[in-house]
Design a protein around this motif. Structure first.
Motif, PDB file in Angstrom:
ATOM      1  N   LEU A  25     -15.003  26.892 -20.140  1.00 33.93           N
ATOM      2  CA  LEU A  25     -14.571  27.952 -21.052  1.00 33.93           C
ATOM      3  C   LEU A  25     -13.050  28.065 -21.080  1.00 33.93           C
ATOM      4  O   LEU A  25     -12.453  28.232 -22.151  1.00 33.93           O
ATOM      5  CB  LEU A  25     -15.181  29.295 -20.641  1.00 33.93           C
ATOM      6  CG  LEU A  25     -16.681  29.481 -20.814  1.00 33.93           C
ATOM      7  CD1 LEU A  25     -17.040  30.957 -20.680  1.00 33.93           C
ATOM      8  CD2 LEU A  25     -17.190  28.938 -22.147  1.00 33.93           C
ATOM      9  N   ALA A  29     -10.778  27.533 -24.358  1.00 35.24           N
ATOM     10  CA  ALA A  29      -9.852  28.565 -24.820  1.00 35.24           C
ATOM     11  C   ALA A  29      -8.454  27.991 -24.985  1.00 35.24           C
ATOM     12  O   ALA A  29      -7.745  28.297 -25.962  1.00 35.24           O
ATOM     13  CB  ALA A  29      -9.836  29.733 -23.842  1.00 35.24           C
ATOM     14  N   LYS A  90      -5.664  37.981 -25.818  1.00 31.68           N
ATOM     15  CA  LYS A  90      -7.091  37.666 -25.924  1.00 31.68           C
ATOM     16  C   LYS A  90      -7.378  36.914 -27.207  1.00 31.68           C
ATOM     17  O   LYS A  90      -6.572  36.883 -28.133  1.00 31.68           O
ATOM     18  CB  LYS A  90      -7.936  38.933 -25.872  1.00 31.68           C
ATOM     19  CG  LYS A  90      -7.815  39.833 -27.099  1.00 31.68           C
ATOM     20  CD  LYS A  90      -8.795  41.001 -27.009  1.00 31.68           C
ATOM     21  CE  LYS A  90      -8.757  41.844 -28.293  1.00 31.68           C
ATOM     22  NZ  LYS A  90      -9.743  42.949 -28.258  1.00 31.68           N
ATOM     23  N   HIS A  96     -18.814  33.631 -29.863  1.00 31.83           N
ATOM     24  CA  HIS A  96     -20.193  33.317 -29.468  1.00 31.83           C
ATOM     25  C   HIS A  96     -21.025  32.771 -30.621  1.00 31.83           C
ATOM     26  O   HIS A  96     -22.083  32.179 -30.399  1.00 31.83           O
ATOM     27  CB  HIS A  96     -20.867  34.563 -28.898  1.00 31.83           C
ATOM     28  CG  HIS A  96     -20.967  35.691 -29.873  1.00 31.83           C
ATOM     29  ND1 HIS A  96     -19.873  36.467 -30.221  1.00 31.83           N
ATOM     30  CD2 HIS A  96     -22.011  36.167 -30.589  1.00 31.83           C
ATOM     31  CE1 HIS A  96     -20.254  37.379 -31.096  1.00 31.83           C
ATOM     32  NE2 HIS A  96     -21.534  37.216 -31.345  1.00 31.83           N
ATOM     33  N   PHE A 102     -18.653  28.242 -26.641  1.00 33.51           N
ATOM     34  CA  PHE A 102     -18.900  29.647 -26.298  1.00 33.51           C
ATOM     35  C   PHE A 102     -20.293  30.089 -26.717  1.00 33.51           C
ATOM     36  O   PHE A 102     -20.902  30.941 -26.067  1.00 33.51           O
ATOM     37  CB  PHE A 102     -17.818  30.532 -26.902  1.00 33.51           C
ATOM     38  CG  PHE A 102     -16.521  30.474 -26.149  1.00 33.51           C
ATOM     39  CD1 PHE A 102     -16.325  31.241 -25.019  1.00 33.51           C
ATOM     40  CD2 PHE A 102     -15.511  29.612 -26.553  1.00 33.51           C
ATOM     41  CE1 PHE A 102     -15.143  31.172 -24.295  1.00 33.51           C
ATOM     42  CE2 PHE A 102     -14.323  29.539 -25.850  1.00 33.51           C
ATOM     43  CZ  PHE A 102     -14.132  30.314 -24.712  1.00 33.51           C
ATOM     44  N   SER A 106     -22.990  31.594 -24.101  1.00 37.70           N
ATOM     45  CA  SER A 106     -23.491  32.952 -24.354  1.00 37.70           C
ATOM     46  C   SER A 106     -24.997  33.011 -24.494  1.00 37.70           C
ATOM     47  O   SER A 106     -25.576  34.108 -24.401  1.00 37.70           O
ATOM     48  CB  SER A 106     -22.846  33.506 -25.631  1.00 37.70           C
ATOM     49  OG  SER A 106     -21.436  33.509 -25.535  1.00 37.70           O
ATOM     50  N   SER A 127     -17.508  39.051 -28.855  1.00 38.04           N
ATOM     51  CA  SER A 127     -17.091  38.244 -27.703  1.00 38.04           C
ATOM     52  C   SER A 127     -15.570  38.170 -27.664  1.00 38.04           C
ATOM     53  O   SER A 127     -14.899  38.204 -28.699  1.00 38.04           O
ATOM     54  CB  SER A 127     -17.694  36.841 -27.777  1.00 38.04           C
ATOM     55  OG  SER A 127     -17.434  36.245 -29.041  1.00 38.04           O
ATOM     56  N   PHE A 129     -12.261  36.287 -25.176  1.00 38.13           N
ATOM     57  CA  PHE A 129     -11.692  35.588 -24.026  1.00 38.13           C
ATOM     58  C   PHE A 129     -10.418  36.334 -23.673  1.00 38.13           C
ATOM     59  O   PHE A 129      -9.495  36.435 -24.484  1.00 38.13           O
ATOM     60  CB  PHE A 129     -11.391  34.123 -24.343  1.00 38.13           C
ATOM     61  CG  PHE A 129     -11.013  33.319 -23.133  1.00 38.13           C
ATOM     62  CD1 PHE A 129     -11.944  32.498 -22.519  1.00 38.13           C
ATOM     63  CD2 PHE A 129      -9.735  33.386 -22.590  1.00 38.13           C
ATOM     64  CE1 PHE A 129     -11.605  31.763 -21.381  1.00 38.13           C
ATOM     65  CE2 PHE A 129      -9.388  32.663 -21.463  1.00 38.13           C
ATOM     66  CZ  PHE A 129     -10.330  31.843 -20.854  1.00 38.13           C
ATOM     67  N   GLN A 241      -8.388  35.371 -15.873  1.00 28.59           N
ATOM     68  CA  GLN A 241      -9.131  35.059 -17.085  1.00 28.59           C
ATOM     69  C   GLN A 241     -10.581  35.525 -16.982  1.00 28.59           C
ATOM     70  O   GLN A 241     -11.223  35.428 -15.928  1.00 28.59           O
ATOM     71  CB  GLN A 241      -9.072  33.565 -17.373  1.00 28.59           C
ATOM     72  CG  GLN A 241      -7.658  33.086 -17.691  1.00 28.59           C
ATOM     73  CD  GLN A 241      -7.609  31.638 -18.126  1.00 28.59           C
ATOM     74  OE1 GLN A 241      -8.613  30.933 -18.120  1.00 28.59           O
ATOM     75  NE2 GLN A 241      -6.439  31.186 -18.520  1.00 28.59           N
ATOM     76  N   TYR A 243     -14.308  36.223 -19.663  1.00 26.17           N
ATOM     77  CA  TYR A 243     -15.001  36.163 -20.956  1.00 26.17           C
ATOM     78  C   TYR A 243     -15.940  37.355 -21.031  1.00 26.17           C
ATOM     79  O   TYR A 243     -16.674  37.634 -20.075  1.00 26.17           O
ATOM     80  CB  TYR A 243     -15.791  34.858 -21.084  1.00 26.17           C
ATOM     81  CG  TYR A 243     -16.620  34.767 -22.352  1.00 26.17           C
ATOM     82  CD1 TYR A 243     -16.015  34.763 -23.594  1.00 26.17           C
ATOM     83  CD2 TYR A 243     -18.011  34.676 -22.293  1.00 26.17           C
ATOM     84  CE1 TYR A 243     -16.772  34.671 -24.771  1.00 26.17           C
ATOM     85  CE2 TYR A 243     -18.775  34.577 -23.443  1.00 26.17           C
ATOM     86  CZ  TYR A 243     -18.144  34.580 -24.678  1.00 26.17           C
ATOM     87  OH  TYR A 243     -18.895  34.496 -25.828  1.00 26.17           O
TER      88      TYR A 243
END
Length: 271
Positions: A25, A29, A90, A96, A102, A106, A127, A129, A241, A243
């Motif tokens: 993830l 990102a 973010k 998602h 993602f 999810s 959602s 990050f 970090q 999620y």
């Protein structure tokens, strides 16, 4: 587990996802940020000033993947004062559904089973990050998630995944156990003049126990939509970090005046 959630308003489940998933993830990102044009969009996200509430880029992010900056990463002239990968607050709010990595994360079977045990008809709504950058990671003031994602009856549940170790030294989370049994204090909603915060109940936060939800990498924190929680600024040299995925019950009514809207081209789906 459900009894503990009902009593305290949260669950802290260690080793819920593998470190490999956490790293995947974070890598994805980073790839998304690399493709972000920081010259075209410089929307700052702050729970203190809420300046983003007047920005169309934020208003229309409910069915998109968009990027929001840390307040301290932008100078008075609106220019970045550091590389964009260290300036992002973010990414949100439909990762998602719109990003395959993602989406796969999810909709893992173990998360679907957990969500199905807490909601009758779980739908994946939002959602994010969250980077919580070293040195400038912004404070997230005490709040209830149902302020932002309101249903009748209230059904919002948050799933917060620690992708790195999170504790009091780098902006970890605090919560008020049992305080989800109190009222919803505020709503952040759409009015004709734009987004606004409306006070529903003047009851102050309870003067009771506050717990630190220190979470190792791979841990999951499940949050009741009415549970007050908070995270401090990150002044450390390491990031924090995470999620987050917010779900609502399809059996509940999601109000049209919620700030987060989805177009008909992207209907809500479950796990």
């Amino acid at each position: 587990m459900s009894a503990s959630f009902a009593e305290h308003g949260y669950l802290l489940i260690e080793d819920f996802v593998s470190e490999d998933w956490c790293d995947r993830l974070a890598q994805r990102a980073g790839e998304l940020v690399a493709g972000f044009d920081a010259d075209a969009h410089r929307t700052v996200f702050s729970t203190k000033t809420v300046a983003h509430a007047a920005d169309r880029y934020f208003l229309e992010s409910g069915d998109a993947i968009r990027f929001f900056l840390e307040e301290e990463a932008v100078d008075d002239a609106g220019r970045l004062n550091r590389p964009k990968e260290l300036a992002i607050n973010k990414i949100g709010h439909a990762m998602h559904d719109l990003d395959p990595v993602f989406s796969a994360f999810s909709r893992q079977p173990q998360l679907a089973a957990l969500g199905g045990g807490l909601l009758r008809q779980p739908l994946l709504l939002q959602s994010m990050f969250i980077f919580k950058q070293p040195g400038i990671g912004g404070e997230v003031s005490w709040h209830q998630d149902s302020t932002y994602l309101y249903t009748e009856p209230m059904s919002c549940i948050g799933f917060w995944f620690a992708l790195e170790d999170a504790d009091s030294s780098n902006g970890g989370m605090l919560a008020m156990p049992g305080a989800h049994k109190g009222p919803l204090r505020k709503r952040f909603l759409r009015k004709a003049a734009g987004l606004t915060t409306e006070t529903l109940d003047e009851t102050p936060w309870p003067d009771g126990e506050v717990v630190e939800l220190a979470a190792r990498k791979g841990s999951l924190i499940v949050l009741h939509g009415l549970l007050p929680h908070y995270s401090s600024p990150n002044r450390s040299l390491r990031s924090r970090q995470a999620y987050t995925l917010h779900c609502i019950d399809g059996a509940a009514h999601y109000r049209d005046d919620n700030w987060l809207r989805r177009g008909s081209h992207l209907p809500l789906r479950g796990f």
